[in-house]
Structures are given as structure tokens and as C-alpha cells.
Design an enzyme around this catalytic site. Structure first.
Site, mmCIF file in Angstrom:
data_model
loop_
_atom_site.group_PDB
_atom_site.id
_atom_site.type_symbol
_atom_site.label_atom_id
_atom_site.label_comp_id
_atom_site.label_asym_id
_atom_site.label_seq_id
_atom_site.Cartn_x
_atom_site.Cartn_y
_atom_site.Cartn_z
ATOM 1 N N ARG A 142 0.890 -0.941 0.166
ATOM 2 C CA ARG A 142 0.142 0.014 -0.242
ATOM 3 C C ARG A 142 1.111 1.420 -0.139
ATOM 4 O O ARG A 142 0.149 2.533 -0.796
ATOM 5 C CB ARG A 142 -1.113 0.229 0.712
ATOM 6 N N CYS A 156 -1.433 5.993 8.972
ATOM 7 C CA CYS A 156 -1.512 4.483 8.743
ATOM 8 C C CYS A 156 -2.806 4.864 7.262
ATOM 9 O O CYS A 156 -2.878 6.234 7.419
ATOM 10 C CB CYS A 156 -1.988 3.623 9.995
#
Length: 287
Positions: free
Chosen positions: A183, A243
Site C-alpha cells: 500500500r 497509517c
């Protein structure tokens, strides 16, 4: 109490009867994890534990997932849960270290000093065949809760933008991303629709799961130090953790706290904000 933010299952078992101790189940899961935190809590939780839902205890006006609420809202929610001043709070989650650090951070940023995380969480507790309860405990009487927001522990989009502009990867401030490597590089799509893939310019990557052991416990300080060093982070310099939506960033914040880092801020909007906007710069691949 130990100065460490962690307590062991042995310690908790020995102190469960302490009237000043409050155990909090802070379990929360991503949809793709196919786990129901509320159902799991009702099926089995540590005796006396109350449930803390980070989606419920959030700012619904922000437009972002589980954003930290205003102090007066947080205080009101805590009073209704029976959480008050002077208690020793121990937070756990069902995975070990996933959402519990977020709940721990929320208490810390609201001025609570006596808040800790159960090392290994419910995973270790049940593996050791310790006692559990099912159902929903009776409503606790309301207690006075004082919330004092520590703004220095928070970072917003402007803070991140300024850090990128003024410092970059090699300056005095550092951005570290807890998402999985795929990611971070943009090779894997984001789980939320409408998110662009990649990372913030100059950010470092340290997937949160690299700070835990297979049994769900947190790594030793020596191993934590090695993990941050390998990721390129100098824990003596200011750090912003990030995050997907501000949950696992707190795992990195926890690790930094254990290592004695004094200047850490959590980007509450995280990639849910940065990746959804069209006016934020994104980098893909590795730098």
C-alpha cells in the site's frame, strides 16, 4: 505501577480485583478482516471489561473515520461508560496489538496518565486459558472525567504538509507510515474506495505488524530500536506517525514511546484524508 506502557497477563490476573483498576476492550477490525468486535466481546471478554468503540467515540462531523472527538465530547462519553479520574486503565484488543494502542493513545492525548496496554491482548489471555465472561456487564455508575487535550500529540494535514516542505526525509522531522509495504509503494490498492495509492513525499515505511511477535506480544526494546533504525527513523528527532485511518499509527507511537521518543505526533486523518484529496502530493514506488 511500572513505567512501561505495557502490563503482562500475569500482572493483570493478579490485579483484576483492584477496585481502582478498569479493563477496557478496545477491539476494532477492518471490514476485510471479517471479525465482529461487538459480537466477540459479548461472547467472551476479560472479567469486568467494558467495551470502547472507537467509531462510537469519535467526531461524527469530521467526515473521516473515527476522528478524535472534542475533549468535552470525549469526557461525556467516558462518564457514561463509568470511566473517571483516578482509575488505572488497562486496554486490550482481540488481536494483540491492532486497535488497543489507538484507545491507549486517545486516553493519553486526553490527559490520562495511568493508562496501559495488555501485552498480547485477548489472544494471549485466552491462549493461557484465563477466565473470561460473556454477555454485557451491568451499566457502571457515572464518574467525573477530566479531559485535557494535548495538542502537541496531534498532527493535522497542514503539519504534515509543512514537514514535507521544510524537512523532507532527511530533516529534523520524520513521517513514518504503518501501512503494509504494498500500500505504501502503491502496488496494492487501498481498501477504501476513492483513495489514491502511494505515500507522502519523504515518508518512511514501517508496517505496524513488524513490531509484534507471533504470539501477539510486543517486541523487546532492542528489537523495536532495530526495526525503527532499519526503517530509517531517528527516534531522537521529531516523528509524525500515520497509517490508513489513524488506528495502527498508534502502534508506531507506542513503540516510539517505549524507546523514549519525546516528540511524537499522530496524524489523525492519515491516508483516509491524504489519499482522498486531490491537492496533496503523492509518491509511488520506493525512494
Amino acid at each position: 505501577m511500572t513505567k512501561s506502557p505495557l502490563v503482562s497477563t500475569d500482572w493483570l490476573a493478579q490485579n483484576l480485583s483492584n477496585p481502582d483498576l478498569l479493563v477496557v476492550d478496545g477491539s476494532w477490525y477492518l471490514p476485510q478482516m471479517n471479525r465482529d468486535a461487538k459480537a466477540e466481546y459479548e461472547a467472551a471478554h476479560i472479567p469486568g471489561a467494558i467495551r470502547f468503540d472507537i467509531d462510537e467515540i469519535s467526531d461524527p462531523s469530521s467526515g473521516l473515520p473515527h476522528t478524535l472527538p472534542q475533549p468535552h465530547v470525549f469526557a461525556s462519553k467516558m462518564r457514561k461508560l463509568g470511566i473517571g479520574d483516578g482509575q488505572v486503565i488497562v486496554v486490550y484488543d482481540g488481536q494483540g496489538f491492532f486497535s488497543a494502542p489507538r484507545v491507549w493513545w486517545m486516553f493519553k492525548v486526553m490527559g490520562v496518565t495511568e493508562v496501559f496496554i495488555l501485552d498480547g491482548g485477548m489472544k494471549k489471555w485466552t491462549a493461557e486459558n484465563r477466565s473470561t465472561q460473556d454477555g454485557t456487564p451491568p451499566i457502571r455508575p457515572e464518574r467525573h472525567f477530566t479531559a485535557r487535550l494535548d495538542n502537541a500529540a496531534l498532527a493535522d494535514r497542514d503539519d504534515v504538509t509543512a514537514t514535507i516542505a521544510n524537512s523532507g526525509a532527511k530533516g529534523n522531522a520524520q513521517i513514518i507510515d504503518a501501512r503494509a509495504a504494498g500500500r505504501f509503494t502503491g502496488e496494492q490498492p487501498e481498501p477504501r474506495e476513492g483513495m489514491r495509492s502511494g505515500h507522502m513525499p519523504g515518508a518512511f515505511n514501517l508496517p505496524f505488524n513488524l513490531l509484534t511477535n507471533e504470539d501477539g506480544t510486543f517486541k523487546s526494546p532492542a528489537d523495536l530500536a532495530k526495526a525503527f533504525e532499519t526503517a530509517g527513523i531517528d527516534v531522537q528527532k521529531p516523528v509524525i506517525t500515520s497509517c490508513g485511518s489513524g488506528v495502527t499509527a498508534a502502534v508506531l507511537t507506542l513503540g516510539l514511546t517505549i524507546l523514549g521518543a519525546r516528540q511524537t505526533r499522530l496524524y489523525d486523518g492519515s491516508w483516509a484524508e491524504w489519499g482522498a484529496r486531490q491537492d496533496t502530493e503523492i509518491v509511488t514506488g520506493t525512494e
